[in-house]
Every structure is written in structure tokens, then in C-alpha cells.
Scaffold this active site. Structure first.
Site, PDB file in Angstrom:
ATOM      1  N   ARG A   1       0.572  -1.167  -0.263  1.00 42.60           N
ATOM      2  CA  ARG A   1       0.405  -0.243  -0.024  1.00 42.60           C
ATOM      3  C   ARG A   1       1.150   1.259  -0.053  1.00 42.60           C
ATOM      4  NH1 ARG A   1      -3.309  -2.986   4.145  1.00 42.60           N
ATOM      5  NH2 ARG A   1      -4.775  -4.539   3.026  1.00 42.60           N
ATOM      6  N   VAL A   2       2.083   1.288   0.487  1.00 43.64           N
ATOM      7  CA  VAL A   2       3.087   2.241   0.682  1.00 43.64           C
ATOM      8  C   VAL A   2       4.256   1.757   0.292  1.00 43.64           C
ATOM      9  CG1 VAL A   2       1.617   3.302   2.342  1.00 43.64           C
ATOM     10  CG2 VAL A   2       3.774   1.905   2.912  1.00 43.64           C
TER      11      VAL A   2
END
Lengths: 511, 133
Positions: free
Chosen positions: A374-375
Site C-alpha cells: 500500500r505504501v
């Protein structure tokens, strides 16, 4: 000799001569590493308790008439009626660089027979995670050396990326590969005197694993020269459930020391499923109310408070980071079970390993559709972004088309081309265990696939072509690779040089 | 069968009924026991055991145990009683024990607080200080 006498005198003077007030209790019940103690009116939560003879405990349940505690170490000497004292201290473990290269237990005591550890400091095992003021978003990559991960599911320093899959699908191998690759990068930076490189130290926490497995992992790390940059924390299957419950927190405290001192660390929790089981056992023996699957109500908080301690600190707080790679073992691929869903929701993404892919020979058996970071893409180097931006989509499209194509043979040229390209990408991503690939080679290989240099190579010979191409680039074009590594981006001239080099190689390669 | 939790709750209720000014009233305790034995409710034996435990813990909390190597002189006992009462309040049960193993000095325990001023205690503290790295 006179110094020795002075030291003894100082010790005697230091031993308090006045009456000391102590808070004591009496062991009422003992079993399964858990004791119930009457008295101890002043005990604090998570306070260390002294049972005498070097046996320590940890107060976990503070009730109206008694205290529930877990025992650490050999507790066979503790009996009913035994006197217990509070210590006023919370559980602490030794931390610092002196632990690197060592195999330690939950309390930081050496298990490798290499002598005592001169720790720089002690850190509490339970600590509140850094707050939002201290943090910043991830912007530096963790190079795992695994092409599929670095290209499609990149991990940033300070991220929590879950590795999830059934038994024997290569979860531990992924983590070990990452440790080995980062040890290699650390060593290379040390040897070249590159002070701009931030070394990434690793902590491997083995929870409830077989001793033989742990011994094998330690020998692999030693064999690949990764141990000087690694701490191994062991709470094996033969250790008490209490030790297994504490092991990840102890490892995390060791990692936090690096983060707090402006360094980067990576921690692998292998695995949190066994950790949850150990905590369930401790909780049930402590008679805490049980919930779903008999896990206690705070099982989510147990893992969330552990994983929240992984962070990237901002420059005002030293710029350090702690990256967490928790591992979860699923049963028959069921990611919707209680503990897997908990940890999936806590982490910043997951790498899902599939049994089917593993037995089809796709190793690492990463399921591209179910894996996500996600990051991490914010931390990916530009060169990798340039070559890998479309790969995840292409591979996902390939899997869909491949499933569709098996029902009919009449395919249009575009679909056929996508299938052929997909097959080659799958081949390129296959990688042997404990052989991480440097990022510049990953970039070169992926660039070659993306720019149709492998389209005319038969699928079954892709690996052979790739190996020969990597050998060629490493031996004949080291300058080009070092330029990619240093610039971290593919400029026009680098692309031209890459095109020329791969073109030359292709002409000389005889299948 | 009546659950352990219910019994514990009931025992605690009875225990609270026996308190008077924060202290256990002995006649009330006897009254409660007589009443339970007369009524014989379900699980009354387990209830009485649980009740006894709460009373025992209360007594322990209000007991001052003095251990010395040799018998303690009366005047010293009175002085100690005065000082301990000043700190823990009145109504303590006093117990005196002679333990030659202590070698010398005094060990006082009130509830879960222990004040160790014995030679044995000091020697043990010294031994522990040498054990520490």
C-alpha cells in the site's frame, strides 16, 4: 589486588543496611508456566517479579485478591507457598550493536556459546509506538533482492508488509533472502567506503519453530555472510508459551534501538500465527475470557501494538526506521480466517504465496492478484518504476487470459502476444532461493523483457537466456550496471547503452 | 451445578456484609456461616470455602508478623507496635515468631509489605549484588 578490595568494599557499602520495604506475595497455584499469587498489593502491570533462585516472572493479571503472572526461564524450582517479590522494574532486554551476529533468547541471553553480550543499553519489552508527530511516510526502499517483490510489491523502510501463505510455500525463504540481500548491500557499502548508504540491520524472531529449522536458518545466514548484520531471537517450540508470547516484543525492542539511534532495521516475525496460539494458551491458563476460536479479546490489540512499533521517524527524531515483515501461516489457503484477517488489516500490504503456483514451479510462488503493497511504491527507485510500472497489470492480465485461453485456440494476435509476453515475465520472475538479485540487474532484465528482447526466445529457454545475459552484463558491462545503481534512473544515454549491450549479447548468444 | 463465578460473586457479597467500618466483624462472620449451614443453598460447601478464603486474605492483610532470631523483649514489642500502628492503623493482629536462621535483627510483615532488617536478609542482598553483572 587493592582495586579488587576497594571494589568489594564499595559493593558492601552499596548493599543497603537499612530495613528495606518490599512487597511480597505467596504462590497459590502454578501450572503451564503461569502462577497465581496472593498478596503483592503494590504490583504493577507488566512488572517483573522475583521468585528467587534467578527465576523471574511478569505480572499480567492484576485482580482483586491475586496476581496472575507468567514465569520466564526454568520454573521447575517454583513451588506452592513460594515467596515472590516485586522489583519495581518492567521487563527489559539488552539492545545495541553488540547483539549483531548473535543468537539470543527472549531475555537477550546468548544461546550461541559465543560468550556474554556487553549490551549498550536496556529497552523495555513493551513500549508505546512512536506517535504521529515523530513519523514520516516511507521514502526509502528495502531491496529484497527478489525481482517479483522489488518490481511489483515494493517495500519501503518503515513499512509493515505481511508474508502470508500455506505451509511450505517459501514464506521464511522470502524473509531470509531479504536479510541476505541487505547484508550484501551493507557489506558492499562498507567495502567501498560509501558513507551515504544507510545500512539495514536485521532481526529474525523465530516463534514456536523447530530447533532444527532455526539451526538451519542460522547456518544459511552464516554461509551467506549475513550474520554480522543480524540478530536472531529464539523462542522455539520447546520453549514455554510465555517465552513465545514475549519473543516478538523482545525482538521489536532490539529493533527500536536502531530506529531511535537514527539507523534502519528490519524485523521478521516468523510467525505470528504461532504467536497468537501461544498467547491464547497463556490467556486461557490465566483464565481470561475467550472469544472467537478461543482467542482472547485482545488478540487484535496484541498484534496491532506490536506492528505499530514499526515506523519511519522524521529527521527531527533521527530519521531511523524499523521495517516489519510479519509472517502468517494459513490453513488450506484460507486468508479469511481470524488471525490472517486481523494481521492483513493491520499491515501496509501483503505478499500472498500460493501452493498451486509453488507446485507449478513458479518460485517464489507470489500470487500477483492477491499481493499488494500500500505504501511501498513511494519508496521504489525511479529506474525500477520506469521498467516495472506496467508489469503487474500485464501479469494480472496474463493470468486472466491464460485461464480464458484454455477453453479455445482461436485467439487474436494481440491476445496471443499478451500471453506470450506473460509467459516470459513469469519465467523471468522465477528465482532460486538464497540468491537475491541486485537491483541494477533486476532493472536490466525487466527492461529487456519490456522492450521485446526476449519475445523471440522460446519460453523454456528464457531462464538460460537471462542467466547468460546477466553474466554478460556483469562481466563485460560492469560500468553500465554501476551507472544504473548510482543514478537510480534510466536516462536516455543509459537506455541507449542498455539497448546496445543487450543487442550485442543477443547477437552473440547461441541457443 | 452452580458456576464458580456466581459462587465467587456471592461469597464477595457475604464478605462485604461482614464488614463494619472497613474491618471484618467476627460475630457477623459467625452469623453468616450459621445461616448458610442452616439454609444449605446449592453449592454451599464451595461457597463457604470461597468465603473462608476472603476472610483469610482479610486477616492476612490485618496481620503483623514479627520474626526475630531470639525472643523479643516486651518493651521492644510495645515500641514496635506503636510505630507500626501509626503507619497501618489500629486493629492489627500480632504474631511473634522466633527463627534462629535469621541470625540477628528483625523481619516484619504487614499484609504484603515486608521490612527485612535481619542479618540473613542483608547477607542475601549482598550475595545478590555480587551476582548482578
Amino acid at each position: 589486588m587493592s582495586q579488587l578490595l576497594q571494589e568489594i568494599e564499595a559493593r558492601i557499602a552499596g548493599a543497603k543496611t537499612a530495613a528495606r520495604r518490599q512487597n511480597v506475595g505467596i504462590v497459590r497455584e502454578i501450572g503451564d508456566g503461569v502462577v497465581r499469587i496472593e498478596g503483592l498489593d503494590d504490583a504493577m502491570l507488566n512488572e517483573m517479579l522475583d521468585f528467587g533462585n534467578g527465576v523471574m516472572g511478569l505480572a499480567l493479571n492484576l485482580e482483586e485478591t491475586e496476581v496472575g503472572a507468567i514465569l520466564l526461564g526454568d520454573f521447575t524450582s517454583v513451588r506452592e507457598g513460594h515467596e515472590v517479590r516485586t522489583t519495581g522494574k518492567v521487563l527489559q532486554v539488552p539492545v545495541g550493536k553488540a547483539l549483531l551476529g548473535r543468537v539470543v533468547d527472549v531475555l537477550g541471553r546468548p544461546l550461541d556459546g559465543k560468550g556474554p553480550i556487553q549490551a549498550e543499553a536496556f529497552y523495555p519489552v513493551e513500549k508505546i509506538a512512536p506517535g504521529i508527530i515523530k513519523r514520516r511516510s516511507v521514502n526509502q526502499p528495502v531491496q529484497t533482492g527478489i525481482m517479483a517483490i522489488d518490481a511489483m510489491i515494493p517495500i519501503g523502510r518503515g513499512q509493515r508488509e505481511l508474508i502470508i501463505g500455506d505451509r511450505s510455500t517459501g514464506k521464511t525463504t522470502l524473509a531470509i533472502d531479504t536479510i541476505i540481500n541487505n547484508a550484501r548491500l551493507n557489506r558492499e557499502a562498507e567495502q567501498s567506503g560509501d558513507t551515504s548508504y544507510r545500512p539495514l540491520y536485521s532481526i529474525y524472531v523465530a516463534i514456536g519453530q523447530k530447533q532444527s529449522n532455526i539451526a538451519r536458518i542460522v547456518s544459511v545466514l552464516e554461509e551467506h555472510g549475513a550474520m554480522p548484520y543480524t540478530i536472531v531471537v529464539v523462542a522455539s517450540a520447546s520453549d514455554a508459551a510465555t517465552n513465545q508470547y514475549l519473543a516478538p516484543f523482545a525482538g521489536c525492542a532490539m529493533g527500536e534501538w536502531f530506529m531511535d539511534n537514527g539507523m534502519d532495521a528490519l524485523i521478521v516475525y516468523d510467525d505470528l500465527s504461532k504467536h497468537a496460539v501461544a498467547y491464547r494458551q497463556v490467556s486461557l491458563v490465566l483464565k481470561r475470557p475467550s472469544g472467537r476460536e478461543a482467542y482472547p479479546g485482545d488478540i487484535f490489540y496484541l498484534h496491532s501494538r506490536l506492528l505499530e512499533r514499526a515506523a519511519r521517524l522524521n529527521e527531527n527524531y533521527g530519521n531511523g526506521s524499523l521495517t516489519a515483515l510479519p509472517i502468517i501461516e494459513t490453513q488450506l489457503g484460507d486468508v479469511s480466517a481470524y488471525i490472517p484477517t486481523n494481521v492483513i488489516s493491520i499491515t501496509d500490504g501483503q505478499i500472498y504465496l500460493e501452493t498451486d503456483l509453488f507446485y507449478q514451479g513458479v518460485r517464489p510462488a507470489i500470487s500477483v492478484g492477491l499481493s499488494v503493497s500500500r505504501v511501498g511504491s513511494a519508496a521504489q527507485i525511479k529506474a525500477m518504476k520506469q521498467v516495472a510500472a506496467r508489469i503487474k497489470g500485464e501479469l494480472a492480465q496474463f493470468r486472466e487470459l491464460a485461464a480464458f485461453a484454455q477453453f479455445g485456440s482461436d485467439l487474436d494476435a494481440v491476445t496471443q502476444a499478451k500471453l506470450e509476453r506473460g509467459k516470459r515475465i513469469v519465467e523471468v520472475f522465477k528465482q532460486e532461493q538464497y540468491k537475491p538479485v541486485p537491483v541494477e540487474i533486476q532493472v536490466a532484465v525487466l527492461w529487456a523483457v519490456q522492450n521485446a528482447f526476449m519475445d523471440d526466445i522460446p519460453v523454456e529457454r528464457i531462464k538460460e537466456f537471462q542467466t547468460a545475459m546477466v553474466d554478460y552484463l556483469t562481466t563485460r558491462k560492469p560500468d553500465l550496471l554501476s551507472r544504473i545503481r548510482k543514478e537510480k534512473a534510466l536516462g536516455d544515454d543509459t537506455i541507449a547503452a542498455l539497448k546496445q549491450a543487450i543487442g550485442e549479447f543477443k547477437q552473440s548468444w547461441r541457443p | 451445578m452452580i458456576s464458580h463465578r456466581v459462587l465467587r460473586r456471592e461469597a464477595k457479597r457475604l464478605y462485604r456484609l461482614c464488614l463494619e467500618g472497613g474491618r471484618v466483624n467476627e460475630s457477623r462472620v459467625r452469623l453468616v456461616i450459621d445461616h448458610i449451614l442452616a439454609q444449605r443453598p446449592r453449592g454451599h460447601i464451595r461457597l463457604l470455602i470461597q468465603f473462608q478464603r476472603l476472610i483469610k486474605l482479610d486477616i492476612q492483610r490485618r496481620t503483623a508478623r514479627v520474626e526475630t532470631a531470639v525472643p523479643m523483649p516486651e518493651d521492644l514489642q510495645a515500641l514496635l507496635r506503636e510505630q507500626v500502628t501509626r503507619r497501618y492503623g489500629t486493629g492489627l493482629h500480632w504474631e511473634y515468631q522466633v527463627k534462629p536462621d535469621l541470625i540477628g535483627g528483625l523481619r516484619l510483615r504487614v499484609g504484603s509489605d515486608v521490612y527485612d532488617a535481619t542479618i540473613q536478609g542483608r547477607l542475601m542482598a549482598l550475595a545478590e549484588s555480587f551476582d548482578q553483572p
